[in-house]
Design an enzyme around this catalytic site. Structure first.
Site, PDB file in Angstrom:
ATOM      1  N   GLY A 125      45.592  38.620  37.671  1.00 28.13           N
ATOM      2  CA  GLY A 125      44.684  38.459  38.803  1.00 28.13           C
ATOM      3  C   GLY A 125      43.945  37.135  38.725  1.00 28.13           C
ATOM      4  O   GLY A 125      42.804  37.084  38.256  1.00 28.13           O
ATOM      5  N   TYR A 126      44.596  36.076  39.173  1.00 27.96           N
ATOM      6  CA  TYR A 126      44.005  34.735  39.130  1.00 27.96           C
ATOM      7  C   TYR A 126      43.783  34.169  40.541  1.00 27.96           C
ATOM      8  O   TYR A 126      42.666  34.107  41.029  1.00 27.96           O
ATOM      9  CB  TYR A 126      44.892  33.784  38.319  1.00 27.96           C
ATOM     10  CG  TYR A 126      44.619  33.755  36.842  1.00 27.96           C
ATOM     11  CD1 TYR A 126      44.183  34.884  36.147  1.00 27.96           C
ATOM     12  CD2 TYR A 126      44.823  32.599  36.103  1.00 27.96           C
ATOM     13  CE1 TYR A 126      43.937  34.846  34.787  1.00 27.96           C
ATOM     14  CE2 TYR A 126      44.585  32.543  34.743  1.00 27.96           C
ATOM     15  CZ  TYR A 126      44.146  33.670  34.089  1.00 27.96           C
ATOM     16  OH  TYR A 126      43.907  33.620  32.733  1.00 27.96           O
ATOM     17  N   GLU A 166      51.396  30.960  29.601  1.00 28.95           N
ATOM     18  CA  GLU A 166      52.269  31.202  30.750  1.00 28.95           C
ATOM     19  C   GLU A 166      53.230  30.042  30.957  1.00 28.95           C
ATOM     20  O   GLU A 166      54.440  30.246  31.149  1.00 28.95           O
ATOM     21  CB  GLU A 166      51.437  31.419  32.016  1.00 28.95           C
ATOM     22  CG  GLU A 166      52.301  31.637  33.256  1.00 28.95           C
ATOM     23  CD  GLU A 166      51.484  31.858  34.521  1.00 28.95           C
ATOM     24  OE1 GLU A 166      52.066  32.319  35.517  1.00 28.95           O
ATOM     25  OE2 GLU A 166      50.272  31.556  34.516  1.00 28.95           O
TER      26      GLU A 166
END
Length: 403
Positions: free
Chosen positions: A132-133, A248
């Site tokens: 959730g960015y 990531e």
């Protein structure tokens, strides 16, 4: 000093080979497509057996601490394990965002209680995580995010919206950046963990031009998040969030296991099949042949650099800003790869449905459309260029200049 592979633990190689030959189901040989699926695959039959065995062994995350169920292997042994898996066509059934991003970050920043609670299920591949960015008004400028987490005593009350939440419709948990102080920008952000089954969480899949829906809009309406789910200090989430992005980008570039995400050999085979060959065995189209050679050279240089960067990252206890370079390079080479695949197939590469096209041809067209998002996922190419400029090259920030 970085481990560049000069050493080889013969005893561990023998152990890994024996264990893999005894535990890897031959029916799954080279079925990497199962692990690459964006949607959950039913865990049954030989796949369930293989996933359980790898999870119990901890070899899905071979270098993670054994105290939390990981393999506890050295970088050298982990490389040996990958080589032995590749030798028999075995693949890692333990993956996802928990492995790629959240797990390594929690190991660095989480409390002992948080590690004991969340790391073992990731090691065993039991839960799916989402990120959730990004928000509709906070993409490249992520620090301007507005999803609020209000302090309600024993819990936070979260309200807001996230966008491009990969796999949110399938996820069990979400690691999320929220605003806990509206008076400060970067210093007012916290990192929290949200159970996706909590009342008030809603996901809406976004249909892409490729025909798939790997991303979602995610809405939080009066979602209660226990204080125990705060990772790191209150208002200290920006530092943790940036570190997670390094993990990531490292995974998106292939740095997680030291291997690129494309196979130039398969592209050559496809090109020969559709273009044909000259009498001397060379590819019949000279222009495509020259570009394919350049692509092979780029891919080989990238693979060698990727391995060096991955080994250096292990020696340095984690990825660095160099992941931005590798992420951009990977996006470009992957895009070239997919474009050349469709070009080699000609009109067949534009096939979408029907028996006139093979499954490989239909997949090539969809991947060609899907790969465009690789220049955005994990931070757009432009954002990576800024990171490279400031943190690696040491150039001044253009925004600080007056013209």
């Amino acid at each position: 000093m970085a481990d560049f592979g000069a050493q080889d633990n013969a005893a561990f190689r023998a152990e890994a080979r024996a264990w893999l030959e005894a535990n890897f189901p031959p029916s799954l040989k080279n079925r990497h497509d199962i692990a690459a699926s964006e949607a959950p695959v039913p865990v049954e039959g030989d796949y369930a057996i293989w996933k359980t065995r790898m999870g119990e062994k901890g070899w899905g995350v071979p270098t993670w601490p054994a105290a939390y169920g990981g393999g506890g292997l050295s970088a050298t042994d982990a490389r040996t394990l990958r080589e032995e898996m590749a030798r028999i066509g075995a693949w890692n059934p333990i993956g996802g965002m928990g492995v790629m991003m959240f797990g390594p970050t929690l190991l660095e920043y989480g409390t002992e209680e948080q590690k004991q609670r969340h790391i073992p299920p990731i090691v065993r591949g039991e839960l799916r995580w989402c990120q959730g960015y990004s928000e509709p008004g906070a993409g490249s400028d992520l620090a301007s995010l507005q999803t609020r987490a209000e302090d309600k005593g024993d819990h936070f009350l979260v309200n807001g919206q996230k966008i491009w939440t990969s796999g949110a419709q399938y996820a069990d948990w979400c690691f999320c950046l929220v605003r806990t102080d509206a008076s400060r920008k970067h210093e007012g952000i916290s990192f929290v963990l949200i159970d996706m089954r909590t009342p008030g969480v809603e996901t809406r899949p976004i249909l892409l031009i490729s025909g798939s829906s790997p991303f979602c809009e995610t809405f939080f309406t009066d979602v209660k998040v226990p204080k125990a789910n705060l990772v790191g200090p209150l208002n200290g989430g920006w530092t943790i969030g940036k570190r997670l992005l390094q993990h990531e980008r490292n995974s998106l570039s292939g740095g997680g296991d030291g291997r690129p995400r494309f196979d130039t050999g398969h592209l050559r085979d496809v090109a020969r099949r559709y273009f044909g060959q000259e009498e001397d065995g060379r590819l019949a189209d000279p222009d495509f042949r020259a570009r394919l050679t350049r692509h092979d050279m780029d891919a080989l240089a990238y693979a060698l650099t990727l391995r060096r960067v991955a080994l250096e990252a292990k020696s340095a206890n984690g990825p660095s800003a160099a992941t931005s370079i590798m992420k951009n390079a990977n996006s470009r080479i992957m895009t070239d790869h997919c474009e050349m695949m469709v070009e080699a197939m000609g009109l067949a590469g534009a096939g979408w449905s029907g028996e006139d096209f093979t499954e490989e041809e239909r997949e090539a067209g969809r991947l060609y459309l899907r790969i465009k998002s690789s220049t955005i996922a994990g931070g757009s190419s432009e954002v990576q260029n800024n990171i490279i400029s400031k943190r690696i090259l040491g150039l001044p920030d253009p925004s600080s200049h007056t013209y």
